[in-house]
Design an enzyme around this catalytic site. Structure first.
Site, PDB file in Angstrom:
ATOM      1  N   LYS A   1      37.863   2.856 -22.307  1.00  0.00           N
ATOM      2  CA  LYS A   1      38.730   3.939 -22.776  1.00  0.00           C
ATOM      3  C   LYS A   1      37.882   5.071 -23.340  1.00  0.00           C
ATOM      4  CE  LYS A   1      40.697   5.347 -26.468  1.00  0.00           C
ATOM      5  NZ  LYS A   1      40.652   6.803 -26.267  1.00  0.00           N
TER       6      LYS A   1
ATOM      7  N   GLU B   1      29.249  11.759 -43.337  1.00  0.00           N
ATOM      8  CA  GLU B   1      28.824  12.245 -42.030  1.00  0.00           C
ATOM      9  C   GLU B   1      29.650  13.480 -41.655  1.00  0.00           C
ATOM     10  OE1 GLU B   1      29.930   9.957 -38.521  1.00  0.00           O
ATOM     11  OE2 GLU B   1      27.881  10.185 -37.811  1.00  0.00           O
TER      12      GLU B   1
ATOM     13  N   CYS C   1      25.296  10.606 -33.554  1.00  0.00           N
ATOM     14  CA  CYS C   1      25.412   9.598 -34.619  1.00  0.00           C
ATOM     15  C   CYS C   1      24.113   9.504 -35.408  1.00  0.00           C
ATOM     16  CB  CYS C   1      25.782   8.255 -34.027  1.00  0.00           C
ATOM     17  SG  CYS C   1      24.677   7.747 -32.715  1.00  0.00           S
TER      18      CYS C   1
ATOM     19  N   GLU D   1      29.183   0.386 -33.081  1.00  0.00           N
ATOM     20  CA  GLU D   1      28.129   1.376 -33.303  1.00  0.00           C
ATOM     21  C   GLU D   1      28.801   2.535 -34.012  1.00  0.00           C
ATOM     22  OE1 GLU D   1      25.007   1.075 -32.620  1.00  0.00           O
ATOM     23  OE2 GLU D   1      25.081  -0.766 -31.458  1.00  0.00           O
TER      24      GLU D   1
HETATM   25  P1  NAP Z   1      36.594   8.085 -33.451  1.00  0.00           P
HETATM   26  O1  NAP Z   1      37.669   8.977 -33.911  1.00  0.00           O
HETATM   27  O2  NAP Z   1      36.307   6.842 -34.195  1.00  0.00           O
HETATM   28  O3  NAP Z   1      36.941   7.761 -31.938  1.00  0.00           O
HETATM   29  C1  NAP Z   1      36.155   6.934 -31.137  1.00  0.00           C
HETATM   30  C2  NAP Z   1      37.024   6.257 -30.108  1.00  0.00           C
HETATM   31  O4  NAP Z   1      37.936   5.361 -30.748  1.00  0.00           O
HETATM   32  C3  NAP Z   1      37.892   7.229 -29.311  1.00  0.00           C
HETATM   33  O5  NAP Z   1      37.989   6.762 -27.984  1.00  0.00           O
HETATM   34  C4  NAP Z   1      39.218   7.119 -30.031  1.00  0.00           C
HETATM   35  O6  NAP Z   1      40.315   7.504 -29.260  1.00  0.00           O
HETATM   36  C5  NAP Z   1      39.258   5.646 -30.338  1.00  0.00           C
HETATM   37  N1  NAP Z   1      40.196   5.268 -31.401  1.00  0.00           N
HETATM   38  C6  NAP Z   1      40.686   6.035 -32.411  1.00  0.00           C
HETATM   39  N2  NAP Z   1      41.525   5.313 -33.177  1.00  0.00           N
HETATM   40  C7  NAP Z   1      41.589   4.073 -32.644  1.00  0.00           C
HETATM   41  C8  NAP Z   1      42.284   2.875 -32.989  1.00  0.00           C
HETATM   42  N3  NAP Z   1      43.100   2.817 -34.048  1.00  0.00           N
HETATM   43  N4  NAP Z   1      42.101   1.779 -32.217  1.00  0.00           N
HETATM   44  C9  NAP Z   1      41.269   1.810 -31.162  1.00  0.00           C
HETATM   45  N5  NAP Z   1      40.599   2.915 -30.783  1.00  0.00           N
HETATM   46  C10 NAP Z   1      40.734   4.027 -31.522  1.00  0.00           C
HETATM   47  O7  NAP Z   1      35.204   8.806 -33.351  1.00  0.00           O
HETATM   48  P2  NAP Z   1      34.910  10.227 -32.749  1.00  0.00           P
HETATM   49  O8  NAP Z   1      35.302  11.240 -33.747  1.00  0.00           O
HETATM   50  O9  NAP Z   1      35.469  10.319 -31.380  1.00  0.00           O
HETATM   51  O10 NAP Z   1      33.318  10.144 -32.580  1.00  0.00           O
HETATM   52  C11 NAP Z   1      32.452  10.477 -33.592  1.00  0.00           C
HETATM   53  C12 NAP Z   1      31.931   9.238 -34.313  1.00  0.00           C
HETATM   54  O11 NAP Z   1      31.248   8.367 -33.428  1.00  0.00           O
HETATM   55  C13 NAP Z   1      30.942   9.600 -35.382  1.00  0.00           C
HETATM   56  O12 NAP Z   1      31.210   8.898 -36.554  1.00  0.00           O
HETATM   57  C14 NAP Z   1      29.615   9.141 -34.782  1.00  0.00           C
HETATM   58  O13 NAP Z   1      28.605   8.878 -35.698  1.00  0.00           O
HETATM   59  C15 NAP Z   1      30.000   7.967 -34.002  1.00  0.00           C
HETATM   60  N6  NAP Z   1      29.014   7.645 -32.980  1.00  0.00           N
HETATM   61  C16 NAP Z   1      28.210   6.563 -33.159  1.00  0.00           C
HETATM   62  C17 NAP Z   1      27.249   6.240 -32.215  1.00  0.00           C
HETATM   63  C18 NAP Z   1      26.359   5.047 -32.405  1.00  0.00           C
HETATM   64  O14 NAP Z   1      25.789   4.590 -31.445  1.00  0.00           O
HETATM   65  N7  NAP Z   1      26.238   4.504 -33.588  1.00  0.00           N
HETATM   66  C19 NAP Z   1      27.126   7.013 -31.071  1.00  0.00           C
HETATM   67  C20 NAP Z   1      27.953   8.106 -30.919  1.00  0.00           C
HETATM   68  C21 NAP Z   1      28.907   8.403 -31.884  1.00  0.00           C
HETATM   69  P3  NAP Z   1      40.822   9.036 -29.207  1.00  0.00           P
HETATM   70  O15 NAP Z   1      39.720   9.928 -29.600  1.00  0.00           O
HETATM   71  O16 NAP Z   1      41.176   9.171 -27.808  1.00  0.00           O
HETATM   72  O17 NAP Z   1      42.011   9.140 -30.106  1.00  0.00           O
END
Ligand code: NAP
Ligand code: MG
Length: 502
Positions: A200, A406, A309, A275
């Site tokens: 997804k 962050e 990240c 992650e």
């Molecule tokens: P996010 O809001 O947590 O979303 C990540 C994914 O999770 C999206 O596909 C999102 O769907 C989905 N999601 C949201 N709520 C959910 C739920 N209740 N159940 C299941 N899935 C759910 O993160 P983001 O804002 O897209 O990305 C930024 C974050 O990713 C930052 O915190 C960054 O540090 C982290 N990141 C970490 C790494 C690593 O390797 N450690 C790498 C890259 C990014 P939708 O967006 O479609 O609603």
């Protein structure tokens, strides 16, 4: 001062074809409408325009994808496939990525906002390389033989072995900052180990995952091995996480959602790897050459507009060179050219969404209110699209939100430190532990510091390189599990002991 240098160009014909496709889900190697018929708009962040729509998968679509993945896992070509054939299929996929690199880079740029140049050399090339590396693992998975001391009936003894078997049906939920590369980090080890997947992508950046699905079918993977469901996290994502037919959830994203997923997956004791985010320190010791320090610090935070990240978002410079480095980084920030991703002169694209732009601007405001000095950027950009000026905040302290949380944008917080003995405590004083970098040619100081830093990756005299063979993941609230390398293969397999009486 940075201003937006150009308007977005028209897409190529290959990308225009893809954008005008019927919005559908990829289930069992077929393109199908979402049962609800609902759609999600796709926006170009360089101008806020709607460029396409994707299907919004609901509970019934999730059921269908999980059923397809379960059938492929347990019966048929994939279940019986020899490892060398899996290897060949994954390699074939990497070749198709290479052949379609330009189109993939353009799609990624339009969807996410990053420059096409960077999408090409980082995201698309990285994705191709990740699949190639993981292809090799398919034929190298092994167990061990074990001498057992347990006693049996007289005249018998036991011998034992271990096997690594696919963990099963895996739900893979990924963020919007490196959409294609994150898909590869998830699918690569899952395919190498013989798992089946439901991917997804993030609602903001679904396009390259869908193009990848086309290439997966073209490569010849059997039906059901990879399914791609576009949709919202709160609905599609949450339905996958609680689905009893899913054996493992692999998630990359925010800490907030990671915690929700961990709780929800507990009900069925799914395997979970997370992650999550970071607030990574960049530590410059005062033997550093100032120019190198400036370039390193600017690249650590401004790469991908800070939506990384592992971004080096906290800069700590030792006293003697602090003023010069700060001035240099502020100058570098002011010199960055903002523009749309398809313009060849753009050095930094917009952020991914208006929501993210707002979030980052709110943080900058919070920093000001808490007493930080704005050394570069900070004010809004007067242009359509979700641009944020590269921003440097100084005179910060550890109690400020901009230092603890962050931001996930092009915002650096900088502070001076005096004594080498205090820097590890300062660096470790956030809930995160994803990465850090130490910049110095003093071997003794560096080697003493490395074990004191609580982070999954410590870079020395660089910040950011990742490699398919190098484990990546977080200490503390930056996650659980490690991606890449042997660690990823272990995460996608169950260890089975076989004990035989002989
Ligand atoms: P996010 O809001 O947590 O979303 C990540 C994914 O999770 C999206 O596909 C999102 O769907 C989905 N999601 C949201 N709520 C959910 C739920 N209740 N159940 C299941 N899935 C759910 O993160 P983001 O804002 O897209 O990305 C930024 C974050 O990713 C930052 O915190 C960054 O540090 C982290 N990141 C970490 C790494 C690593 O390797 N450690 C790498 C890259 C990014 P939708 O967006 O479609 O609603
Ligand atoms: Mg969301």
């Amino acid at each position: 001062m940075s201003a937006v240098i150009a308007e977005q160009s028209a897409p190529s014909s290959a990308v225009a074809r893809f954008l005008s496709r019927r919005p559908q889900l990829f289930i069992n190697n077929e393109w199908v409408d979402a049962k609800s018929g609902k759609l999600i708009p796709v926006i170009d962040p360089a101008n806020g325009r709607n460029i396409a729509s994707v299907a919004d998968a609901g509970e019934a679509d999730v059921d269908a994808a999980v059923a397809a993945a379960r059938r492929a896992l347990e019966h048929g070509d994939w279940a019986d496939m020899r490892p060398a054939k899996r290897e060949a299929l994954i390699w074939r996929l990497s070749d198709l990525i290479e052949q379609n690199a330009d189109e993939l880079a353009e799609l990624e740029s339009l969807d996410n906002g990053k420059t096409k140049f960077m999408a090409n050399i980082v995201d698309v090339a990285g994705t191709r390389n990740y699949f190639r590396y993981m292809a090799g693992w398919a034929t190298k998975i092994e167990g061990s033989t074990i001498d057992v001391s347990a006693g049996g009936p007289p005249g018998t003894k036991f011998q034992a072995q271990t096997r690594r078997e696919p963990v099963g049906v895996v739900a893979q939920i990924i963020p919007w900052n490196f959409p294609l590369a994150m898909a590869a980090w998830k699918l690569g080890p899952a395919l190498a180990t013989g798992c089946t997947c439901i991917l997804k992508p993030a609602e903001q950046t679904p396009l390259t995952a869908l193009r990848l699905a086309e290439l997966i079918a073209e490569a010849g993977f059997p039906p059901g091995v990879v399914n791609v469901l576009t949709g919202y996290g709160e609905t599609t994502g949450a339905a996958l996480v609680r689905h009893p037919g899913v054996d493992k959830v692999a998630f990359t994203g925010s800490g907030e959602v990671g915690k929700l997923i961990n709780k929800s997956a507990t009900d069925t004791l799914k395997r979970v790897s997370l992650e999550l985010g970071g607030k990574s320190p960049v530590i410059m010791l005062q033997d550093m050459d100032v120019q190198t320090a400036v370039g390193g610090a600017a690249q650590a935070i401004f790469f991908n507009a800070g939506q990384v990240c592992a971004a080096g978002s906290r800069l700590y410079v030792q006293r003697d060179i602090y003023d010069q480095v700060l001035e240099g980084v502020a100058g570098a920030a002011n010199a960055i050219k903002l523009g749309p991703g398809l313009s060849p002169d753009t050095e930094m694209g917009p952020l991914v969404s208006s929501e993210q732009q707002q979030r980052v601007m709110d943080y900058i405001q919070a920093g000001r209110s808490e007493g930080a000095s704005v050394m570069a950027g900070g004010e809004p950009v007067d242009h359509p699209g979700y641009f944020v000026k590269p921003t440097v905040l100084a005179s910060v302290n550890n109690s400020m939100r901009v230092v603890q949380e962050e931001i996930f944008g092009p915002v650096l917080v900088a502070e001076r430190f005096d004594d080498l003995n205090e820097i590890a405590d300062i660096a470790n004083a956030t809930p995160y532990g994803l990465s850090a970098s130490i910049w110095s040619n003093d071997l003794r100081a560096v080697n003493r510091l490395i074990p004191k830093i609580k982070a999954g990756t410590v870079w020395v005299n660089c910040h950011g390189p990742v490699d398919p063979n190098m484990p990546f993941g977080g200490f503390k609230q930056s996650g659980t599990g490690r991606e890449s390398g042997r660690a990823a293969i272990e995460m996608y397999t169950e260890l089975k002991s076989v004990c035989m009486m002989i």
